[in-house]
Design a protein around this motif. Structure first.
Motif, PDB file in Angstrom:
ATOM      1  N   VAL A  22       0.836  -1.208   0.000  1.00  0.00           N
ATOM      2  CA  VAL A  22       0.000   0.000   0.000  1.00  0.00           C
ATOM      3  C   VAL A  22       0.865   1.250   0.000  1.00  0.00           C
ATOM      4  O   VAL A  22       0.559   2.246  -0.662  1.00  0.00           O
ATOM      5  N   GLN A  23       1.976   1.220   0.736  1.00  0.00           N
ATOM      6  CA  GLN A  23       2.880   2.368   0.771  1.00  0.00           C
ATOM      7  C   GLN A  23       3.506   2.636  -0.593  1.00  0.00           C
ATOM      8  O   GLN A  23       3.854   3.767  -0.923  1.00  0.00           O
ATOM      9  N   GLN A  24       3.642   1.596  -1.398  1.00  0.00           N
ATOM     10  CA  GLN A  24       4.226   1.719  -2.735  1.00  0.00           C
ATOM     11  C   GLN A  24       3.180   2.059  -3.803  1.00  0.00           C
ATOM     12  O   GLN A  24       3.501   2.143  -4.980  1.00  0.00           O
ATOM     13  N   SER A  43       2.927   2.933 -12.959  1.00  0.00           N
ATOM     14  CA  SER A  43       3.247   1.820 -13.853  1.00  0.00           C
ATOM     15  C   SER A  43       2.010   1.379 -14.632  1.00  0.00           C
ATOM     16  O   SER A  43       2.093   1.053 -15.824  1.00  0.00           O
ATOM     17  N   VAL A  44       0.847   1.366 -13.985  1.00  0.00           N
ATOM     18  CA  VAL A  44      -0.390   0.986 -14.679  1.00  0.00           C
ATOM     19  C   VAL A  44      -0.747   2.020 -15.743  1.00  0.00           C
ATOM     20  O   VAL A  44      -1.142   1.661 -16.860  1.00  0.00           O
ATOM     21  N   LEU A  45      -0.615   3.292 -15.426  1.00  0.00           N
ATOM     22  CA  LEU A  45      -0.880   4.334 -16.423  1.00  0.00           C
ATOM     23  C   LEU A  45       0.022   4.164 -17.637  1.00  0.00           C
ATOM     24  O   LEU A  45      -0.419   4.299 -18.790  1.00  0.00           O
ATOM     25  N   ASP A  65       6.667  10.672 -20.390  1.00  0.00           N
ATOM     26  CA  ASP A  65       7.964  11.303 -20.131  1.00  0.00           C
ATOM     27  C   ASP A  65       8.415  10.972 -18.703  1.00  0.00           C
ATOM     28  O   ASP A  65       7.767  11.392 -17.737  1.00  0.00           O
ATOM     29  N   PRO A  66       9.509  10.230 -18.531  1.00  0.00           N
ATOM     30  CA  PRO A  66       9.945   9.837 -17.182  1.00  0.00           C
ATOM     31  C   PRO A  66      10.305  11.031 -16.297  1.00  0.00           C
ATOM     32  O   PRO A  66      10.146  10.977 -15.077  1.00  0.00           O
ATOM     33  N   ARG A  67      10.759  12.116 -16.910  1.00  0.00           N
ATOM     34  CA  ARG A  67      11.099  13.309 -16.122  1.00  0.00           C
ATOM     35  C   ARG A  67       9.844  13.940 -15.531  1.00  0.00           C
ATOM     36  O   ARG A  67       9.854  14.381 -14.376  1.00  0.00           O
ATOM     37  N   VAL A  68       8.789  13.977 -16.330  1.00  0.00           N
ATOM     38  CA  VAL A  68       7.522  14.523 -15.827  1.00  0.00           C
ATOM     39  C   VAL A  68       6.961  13.628 -14.726  1.00  0.00           C
ATOM     40  O   VAL A  68       6.481  14.104 -13.701  1.00  0.00           O
ATOM     41  N   LEU A  69       7.042  12.307 -14.940  1.00  0.00           N
ATOM     42  CA  LEU A  69       6.572  11.368 -13.925  1.00  0.00           C
ATOM     43  C   LEU A  69       7.321  11.553 -12.612  1.00  0.00           C
ATOM     44  O   LEU A  69       6.721  11.530 -11.532  1.00  0.00           O
ATOM     45  N   GLU A  70       8.621  11.716 -12.712  1.00  0.00           N
ATOM     46  CA  GLU A  70       9.433  11.883 -11.500  1.00  0.00           C
ATOM     47  C   GLU A  70       9.059  13.166 -10.764  1.00  0.00           C
ATOM     48  O   GLU A  70       8.973  13.193  -9.532  1.00  0.00           O
ATOM     49  N   PRO A  82      11.527   5.537  -3.727  1.00  0.00           N
ATOM     50  CA  PRO A  82      12.636   5.492  -4.689  1.00  0.00           C
ATOM     51  C   PRO A  82      12.109   5.449  -6.118  1.00  0.00           C
ATOM     52  O   PRO A  82      11.121   4.780  -6.407  1.00  0.00           O
ATOM     53  N   TRP A  83      12.785   6.142  -7.019  1.00  0.00           N
ATOM     54  CA  TRP A  83      12.316   6.229  -8.403  1.00  0.00           C
ATOM     55  C   TRP A  83      13.475   6.031  -9.372  1.00  0.00           C
ATOM     56  O   TRP A  83      14.566   6.558  -9.180  1.00  0.00           O
ATOM     57  N   SER A  84      13.222   5.273 -10.401  1.00  0.00           N
ATOM     58  CA  SER A  84      14.172   5.123 -11.497  1.00  0.00           C
ATOM     59  C   SER A  84      13.434   4.492 -12.674  1.00  0.00           C
ATOM     60  O   SER A  84      12.395   3.852 -12.499  1.00  0.00           O
ATOM     61  N   ASP A  85      13.969   4.661 -13.869  1.00  0.00           N
ATOM     62  CA  ASP A  85      13.364   4.034 -15.047  1.00  0.00           C
ATOM     63  C   ASP A  85      13.357   2.517 -14.901  1.00  0.00           C
ATOM     64  O   ASP A  85      12.399   1.835 -15.297  1.00  0.00           O
ATOM     65  N   LYS A  86      14.426   1.990 -14.315  1.00  0.00           N
ATOM     66  CA  LYS A  86      14.509   0.545 -14.105  1.00  0.00           C
ATOM     67  C   LYS A  86      13.399   0.064 -13.175  1.00  0.00           C
ATOM     68  O   LYS A  86      12.768  -0.973 -13.429  1.00  0.00           O
ATOM     69  N   ARG A  87      13.156   0.817 -12.104  1.00  0.00           N
ATOM     70  CA  ARG A  87      12.115   0.453 -11.159  1.00  0.00           C
ATOM     71  C   ARG A  87      10.739   0.455 -11.837  1.00  0.00           C
ATOM     72  O   ARG A  87       9.912  -0.436 -11.601  1.00  0.00           O
ATOM     73  N   MET A  88      10.508   1.443 -12.698  1.00  0.00           N
ATOM     74  CA  MET A  88       9.241   1.523 -13.415  1.00  0.00           C
ATOM     75  C   MET A  88       9.025   0.288 -14.293  1.00  0.00           C
ATOM     76  O   MET A  88       7.948  -0.318 -14.311  1.00  0.00           O
ATOM     77  N   LEU A  89      10.061  -0.120 -15.016  1.00  0.00           N
ATOM     78  CA  LEU A  89       9.956  -1.297 -15.879  1.00  0.00           C
ATOM     79  C   LEU A  89       9.717  -2.564 -15.062  1.00  0.00           C
ATOM     80  O   LEU A  89       8.968  -3.453 -15.474  1.00  0.00           O
TER      81      LEU A  89
END
Length: 280
Positions: A98-100, A107-109, A123-128, A139-146
């Motif tokens: 739930v915290q995540q 990721s669903v969007l 755009d990953p920059r806008v998401l961040e 924590p945020w990263s493109d790798k984490r999103m994938l």
């Protein structure tokens, strides 16, 4: 509509898809029957989480200028994913999940956007930047999103679906409101999207208000799990905002919808009134 009860629009010009091409096949209701049976099995498991996440998805779609088809399908996709997670998670694991949640929303969007248009990439920059506002400690990263996108896909057996509620509302609006000639097509479409956002955000409240009137728990669970009935009630509520005040006209539409949904007309009116009460 009352601004207090209206979830922010993703785009000012966003309307329902009311083209002559409905996109439905001959036995289109079969998918809704299967969805109802699945929803009955998971009834109540996500209600405490979906209110806040529904609002978050709608807000993000506003900021990212995503269409309502992505918005509503993302809400449905996230709920399907949550059901599978709740089945597997317990105690500390569930709380950590739930915290995540904001990360899973992102990721669903991203997944649903790409499903509708393979060329779309958020755009990953806008998401961040947006994530920093809602959950600066995650924590945020493109790798984490994938990684999260793959996790969601795996849990859903690699199946992303269009919103069934949206699809039924579009079909019913085209067949039973546009044919009345009481409002312009763009106005009907705009009202439909705005009302759907309220229905999605207030769904738990809407059904909870009806619970004391239904004595049989099994009957109530089946009732609130049926997206066709909810779509019919939403379209019936749209009549009020489209200026249909003649009882004869409303009764005609309700009777047509009851035949489509295999339910007594009074059940559609019952749910419609609960939807309209949100605005009182």
């Amino acid at each position: 509509m009352n601004d207090e009860n209206t979830v922010p629009a993703s785009q000012a010009s966003t309307v329902l898809n009311l083209s002559t091409d409905s996109g439905f096949y001959t036995d289109w209701k079969q998918e809704y029957q299967l969805d109802t049976e699945q929803a009955i099995l998971s009834a109540g498991r996500t209600e405490s989480i979906m209110l806040s996440t529904t609002r978050l998805i709608s807000t993000l779609c506003t900021l990212l200028k995503l269409p309502h088809s992505v918005e509503f399908s993302s809400i449905d996709t996230l709920e399907r994913f949550l059901v599978t997670v709740i089945d597997d998670a317990e105690g500390t694991s569930a709380r950590n999940f739930v915290q995540q949640m904001p990360l899973y929303v992102f990721s669903v969007l991203s997944l649903v956007s790409k499903f509708f248009d393979a060329h779309v990439k958020l755009d990953p920059r806008v998401l961040e930047q947006i994530l920093q506002q809602y959950a600066p400690n995650l924590p945020w990263s493109d790798k984490r999103m994938l990684e999260l996108e793959f996790e969601v896909l795996k849990k859903l057996n690699y199946k992303i679906k269009h919103s069934l509620l949206l699809g039924a509302v579009e079909r019913f609006s085209k067949e039973f409101i546009l044919t009345l000639g009481i409002a312009r097509k763009d106005f009907v479409g705009s009202i439909g999207v705005k009302l759907l956002r309220v229905v999605y955000a207030q769904k738990h409240h809407i059904y909870s208000s009806l619970r004391p009137s239904i004595k049989c728990e099994d009957m109530f669970v089946r009732f609130k799990s049926n997206k066709l009935i909810l779509a019919a009630a939403t379209v019936t509520a749209m009549l009020k905002f489209c200026g249909a005040v003649q009882e004869r006209v409303v009764d005609q539409v309700v009777n047509q919808l009851s035949n489509e949904c295999f339910v007594e007309p009074k059940n559609i009116i019952f749910l419609r009134d609960a939807i309209l009460n949100v605005f009182n």
